[in-house]
Write a protein that holds these residues in place. Structure first.
Motif, PDB file in Angstrom:
ATOM      1  N   PHE A  35      14.028  11.915  14.708  1.00  0.00           N
ATOM      2  CA  PHE A  35      14.292  10.474  14.676  1.00  0.00           C
ATOM      3  C   PHE A  35      13.000   9.689  14.409  1.00  0.00           C
ATOM      4  O   PHE A  35      13.011   8.689  13.693  1.00  0.00           O
ATOM      5  N   LEU A  36      11.887  10.184  14.972  1.00  0.00           N
ATOM      6  CA  LEU A  36      10.594   9.579  14.656  1.00  0.00           C
ATOM      7  C   LEU A  36      10.284   9.739  13.174  1.00  0.00           C
ATOM      8  O   LEU A  36       9.759   8.809  12.535  1.00  0.00           O
ATOM      9  N   MET A  37      10.611  10.897  12.614  1.00  0.00           N
ATOM     10  CA  MET A  37      10.368  11.156  11.195  1.00  0.00           C
ATOM     11  C   MET A  37      11.121  10.162  10.311  1.00  0.00           C
ATOM     12  O   MET A  37      10.562   9.615   9.349  1.00  0.00           O
ATOM     13  N   VAL A  38      12.379   9.911  10.637  1.00  0.00           N
ATOM     14  CA  VAL A  38      13.183   8.970   9.852  1.00  0.00           C
ATOM     15  C   VAL A  38      12.562   7.575   9.910  1.00  0.00           C
ATOM     16  O   VAL A  38      12.444   6.877   8.888  1.00  0.00           O
ATOM     17  N   LEU A  39      12.135   7.161  11.102  1.00  0.00           N
ATOM     18  CA  LEU A  39      11.505   5.843  11.253  1.00  0.00           C
ATOM     19  C   LEU A  39      10.204   5.768  10.453  1.00  0.00           C
ATOM     20  O   LEU A  39       9.905   4.744   9.824  1.00  0.00           O
ATOM     21  N   LEU A  40       9.435   6.853  10.465  1.00  0.00           N
ATOM     22  CA  LEU A  40       8.172   6.864   9.726  1.00  0.00           C
ATOM     23  C   LEU A  40       8.399   6.848   8.222  1.00  0.00           C
ATOM     24  O   LEU A  40       7.635   6.210   7.479  1.00  0.00           O
ATOM     25  N   ILE A  41       9.419   7.549   7.762  1.00  0.00           N
ATOM     26  CA  ILE A  41       9.744   7.530   6.328  1.00  0.00           C
ATOM     27  C   ILE A  41      10.031   6.096   5.886  1.00  0.00           C
ATOM     28  O   ILE A  41       9.493   5.608   4.875  1.00  0.00           O
ATOM     29  N   ILE A  42      10.877   5.404   6.637  1.00  0.00           N
ATOM     30  CA  ILE A  42      11.217   4.016   6.311  1.00  0.00           C
ATOM     31  C   ILE A  42       9.981   3.134   6.422  1.00  0.00           C
ATOM     32  O   ILE A  42       9.696   2.304   5.552  1.00  0.00           O
ATOM     33  N   GLY A  43       9.226   3.320   7.513  1.00  0.00           N
ATOM     34  CA  GLY A  43       8.041   2.498   7.735  1.00  0.00           C
ATOM     35  C   GLY A  43       6.996   2.668   6.654  1.00  0.00           C
ATOM     36  O   GLY A  43       6.419   1.678   6.171  1.00  0.00           O
ATOM     37  N   PHE A  44       6.744   3.903   6.246  1.00  0.00           N
ATOM     38  CA  PHE A  44       5.734   4.132   5.213  1.00  0.00           C
ATOM     39  C   PHE A  44       6.209   3.635   3.852  1.00  0.00           C
ATOM     40  O   PHE A  44       5.389   3.186   3.049  1.00  0.00           O
ATOM     41  N   TRP A  45       7.516   3.704   3.585  1.00  0.00           N
ATOM     42  CA  TRP A  45       8.009   3.158   2.316  1.00  0.00           C
ATOM     43  C   TRP A  45       7.758   1.656   2.269  1.00  0.00           C
ATOM     44  O   TRP A  45       7.284   1.116   1.251  1.00  0.00           O
ATOM     45  N   ILE A  46       8.059   0.966   3.353  1.00  0.00           N
ATOM     46  CA  ILE A  46       7.812  -0.480   3.422  1.00  0.00           C
ATOM     47  C   ILE A  46       6.315  -0.759   3.315  1.00  0.00           C
ATOM     48  O   ILE A  46       5.878  -1.658   2.581  1.00  0.00           O
ATOM     49  N   LEU A  47       5.509   0.011   4.054  1.00  0.00           N
ATOM     50  CA  LEU A  47       4.062  -0.195   4.060  1.00  0.00           C
ATOM     51  C   LEU A  47       3.458  -0.010   2.679  1.00  0.00           C
ATOM     52  O   LEU A  47       2.611  -0.796   2.240  1.00  0.00           O
ATOM     53  N   LEU A  48       3.917   1.022   1.960  1.00  0.00           N
ATOM     54  CA  LEU A  48       3.316   1.338   0.667  1.00  0.00           C
ATOM     55  C   LEU A  48       3.761   0.421  -0.454  1.00  0.00           C
ATOM     56  O   LEU A  48       2.985   0.121  -1.367  1.00  0.00           O
ATOM     57  N   TYR A  49       5.030  -0.032  -0.405  1.00  0.00           N
ATOM     58  CA  TYR A  49       5.580  -0.759  -1.548  1.00  0.00           C
ATOM     59  C   TYR A  49       5.910  -2.228  -1.277  1.00  0.00           C
ATOM     60  O   TYR A  49       6.259  -2.944  -2.211  1.00  0.00           O
ATOM     61  N   LYS A  50       5.771  -2.660  -0.037  1.00  0.00           N
ATOM     62  CA  LYS A  50       6.112  -4.041   0.284  1.00  0.00           C
ATOM     63  C   LYS A  50       4.983  -4.796   0.984  1.00  0.00           C
ATOM     64  O   LYS A  50       5.207  -5.922   1.446  1.00  0.00           O
ATOM     65  N   THR A  51       3.812  -4.198   1.087  1.00  0.00           N
ATOM     66  CA  THR A  51       2.705  -4.869   1.762  1.00  0.00           C
ATOM     67  C   THR A  51       1.456  -4.854   0.882  1.00  0.00           C
ATOM     68  O   THR A  51       1.315  -4.022  -0.019  1.00  0.00           O
ATOM     69  N   VAL A  52       0.544  -5.761   1.184  1.00  0.00           N
ATOM     70  CA  VAL A  52      -0.722  -5.833   0.461  1.00  0.00           C
ATOM     71  C   VAL A  52      -1.557  -4.583   0.714  1.00  0.00           C
ATOM     72  O   VAL A  52      -2.214  -4.057  -0.189  1.00  0.00           O
ATOM     73  N   TRP A  53      -1.503  -4.078   1.955  1.00  0.00           N
ATOM     74  CA  TRP A  53      -2.269  -2.874   2.287  1.00  0.00           C
ATOM     75  C   TRP A  53      -1.832  -1.702   1.422  1.00  0.00           C
ATOM     76  O   TRP A  53      -2.663  -0.936   0.928  1.00  0.00           O
ATOM     77  N   GLY A  54      -0.526  -1.555   1.249  1.00  0.00           N
ATOM     78  CA  GLY A  54      -0.018  -0.468   0.422  1.00  0.00           C
ATOM     79  C   GLY A  54      -0.463  -0.592  -1.023  1.00  0.00           C
ATOM     80  O   GLY A  54      -0.814   0.406  -1.668  1.00  0.00           O
ATOM     81  N   LEU A  55      -0.442  -1.803  -1.537  1.00  0.00           N
ATOM     82  CA  LEU A  55      -0.897  -2.032  -2.909  1.00  0.00           C
ATOM     83  C   LEU A  55      -2.375  -1.681  -3.048  1.00  0.00           C
ATOM     84  O   LEU A  55      -2.786  -1.052  -4.034  1.00  0.00           O
ATOM     85  N   ARG A  56      -3.164  -2.059  -2.052  1.00  0.00           N
ATOM     86  CA  ARG A  56      -4.588  -1.734  -2.086  1.00  0.00           C
ATOM     87  C   ARG A  56      -4.825  -0.233  -2.039  1.00  0.00           C
ATOM     88  O   ARG A  56      -5.670   0.299  -2.767  1.00  0.00           O
ATOM     89  N   LEU A  57      -4.066   0.451  -1.191  1.00  0.00           N
ATOM     90  CA  LEU A  57      -4.225   1.899  -1.085  1.00  0.00           C
ATOM     91  C   LEU A  57      -3.902   2.569  -2.413  1.00  0.00           C
ATOM     92  O   LEU A  57      -4.653   3.437  -2.886  1.00  0.00           O
ATOM     93  N   ARG A  58      -2.814   2.177  -3.035  1.00  0.00           N
ATOM     94  CA  ARG A  58      -2.423   2.787  -4.295  1.00  0.00           C
ATOM     95  C   ARG A  58      -3.406   2.436  -5.402  1.00  0.00           C
ATOM     96  O   ARG A  58      -3.651   3.237  -6.311  1.00  0.00           O
ATOM     97  N   THR A  59      -4.004   1.261  -5.336  1.00  0.00           N
ATOM     98  CA  THR A  59      -5.028   0.881  -6.317  1.00  0.00           C
ATOM     99  C   THR A  59      -6.269   1.751  -6.164  1.00  0.00           C
ATOM    100  O   THR A  59      -6.857   2.201  -7.154  1.00  0.00           O
ATOM    101  N   VAL A  60      -6.649   2.021  -4.911  1.00  0.00           N
ATOM    102  CA  VAL A  60      -7.796   2.892  -4.656  1.00  0.00           C
ATOM    103  C   VAL A  60      -7.551   4.278  -5.239  1.00  0.00           C
ATOM    104  O   VAL A  60      -8.444   4.886  -5.832  1.00  0.00           O
ATOM    105  N   GLY A  61      -6.335   4.787  -5.095  1.00  0.00           N
ATOM    106  CA  GLY A  61      -6.023   6.107  -5.622  1.00  0.00           C
ATOM    107  C   GLY A  61      -5.952   6.154  -7.134  1.00  0.00           C
ATOM    108  O   GLY A  61      -6.215   7.194  -7.746  1.00  0.00           O
ATOM    109  N   GLU A  62      -5.588   5.039  -7.745  1.00  0.00           N
ATOM    110  CA  GLU A  62      -5.484   5.004  -9.210  1.00  0.00           C
ATOM    111  C   GLU A  62      -6.832   4.715  -9.860  1.00  0.00           C
ATOM    112  O   GLU A  62      -7.205   5.356 -10.839  1.00  0.00           O
ATOM    113  N   SER A  63      -7.559   3.751  -9.315  1.00  0.00           N
ATOM    114  CA  SER A  63      -8.843   3.367  -9.911  1.00  0.00           C
ATOM    115  C   SER A  63      -9.742   2.751  -8.844  1.00  0.00           C
ATOM    116  O   SER A  63      -9.706   1.535  -8.615  1.00  0.00           O
ATOM    117  N   PRO A  64     -10.529   3.560  -8.171  1.00  0.00           N
ATOM    118  CA  PRO A  64     -11.394   3.023  -7.117  1.00  0.00           C
ATOM    119  C   PRO A  64     -12.403   1.998  -7.637  1.00  0.00           C
ATOM    120  O   PRO A  64     -12.779   1.083  -6.919  1.00  0.00           O
TER     121      PRO A  64
END
Length: 309
Positions: free
Chosen positions: A153-182
């Protein structure tokens, strides 16, 4: 028909239990690689988490405190990987292999030092299961979801939470930008080093939970090298899932079903050697099928040096 649904439910429940540590390991790889740090050391981090969970439970009598120990142990190894790859620009693959060997050696040494046994620890308190009795009489659903680890159940919550964090927040956008072009991220004012260390520590925490499931979430003890290659399978699941939390969940379930089918076939007079190869053959097949369409972060595995910007 009802009996068939019940059998399918039991098989699916087994697949879920098998998939849990793999999904946690794949999420650990995902979050780390999205920051540009390749992590094949997830195997060792999961192993450290397995040991830490048992040690914490052994010392305190509480499996939940053991879970915190598991996360902390794995995060120490993750931090070491971060220091080697981020601070000292060590090759990511070399560092990851070193983490795996170090974790295997240290956990064996501590196993002997604490329990005077090279094979396994004493039995400790486990996390138990969550029994959803209201699902008991529902065909398939009751067997599949009625009695599972709280870490599911924690895993399901984390899956949802990380999807929101990565694709719906500024932090997620920054993280993905770092991985694409630091370099681009740095020129935009993003602290690349801080983002990468944060991702590496999150990776360690997730790997620790996955490792803890194998020990205090399942059998209630630590066995030498008990992760048994699940970290490497988790890397394949991350690729299969396209570095996306929802894809990782689907990939983990595919491997969970393959593993559960393996257990089922072992009792049906199939050659044991062929049956035991099934999950690993599936791993190879998946990598072959996705090699042309899978594209990870562009800067993954490349050390960032601000002086070169």
């Amino acid at each position: 028909m009802m009996d068939l649904l019940s059998q399918a439910g039991v098989l699916f429940s087994s697949a879920i239990r098998t998939a849990i540590p793999i999904v946690y390991g794949a999420m650990a790889c995902m979050i780390c690689e999205l920051s540009g740090i390749v992590n094949i050391g997830v195997e060792g981090m999961m192993l450290a988490g397995s040991f830490g969970g048992v040690l914490g439970s052994y010392l305190t009598g509480s499996a939940w405190i053991g879970l915190l120990f598991a996360m902390a142990f794995a995060m120490v190894f993750a931090l070491l990987h971060g220091i080697l790859t981020i601070r000292f620009k060590t090759g990511h693959i070399i560092s990851g292999l070193g983490i795996n060997l170090l974790a295997s050696g240290i956990t064996t040494l501590l196993l002997v030092s604490i329990w005077n046994n090279r094979g396994k620890s004493d039995a400790v308190a486990g996390l138990g299961t969550v029994q959803l009795t209201f699902l008991k009489n529902i065909p398939f659903i009751g067997e599949a979801f009625g009695n599972l680890s709280p870490l599911f159940f924690l895993m399901v919550l984390l899956i949802i939470g990380f999807w929101i964090l990565l694709y719906k927040t500024v932090w997620g956008l920054r993280l993905r930008t770092v991985g694409e072009s630091p370099k681009t991220a740095d020129s935009a004012g993003i602290n690349v080093t801080k983002m990468q260390y944060t991702a590496v520590l999150l990776c360690g925490a997730l790997a620790g939970i996955g490792g803890a499931y194998l020990s205090i979430g399942d059998i209630g003890l630590f066995a030498r090298d008990m992760v048994a290659g699940r970290g490497y399978i988790a890397m394949a699941v991350n690729i299969f899932g396209g570095w996306n939390p929802l894809g990782v969940l689907c990939g983990g379930m595919v491997f969970g079903i393959a593993q559960s089918t393996q257990f089922r076939l072992q009792g049906d007079n199939f050659p044991v050697q062929i049956v035991q190869m099934l999950p690993y053959l599936l791993t190879i097949l998946v990598l072959i099928l996705v090699k042309n369409r899978a594209r990870g972060p562009s800067a993954a595995g490349k050390s960032f040096d601000r002086a070169e910007v």
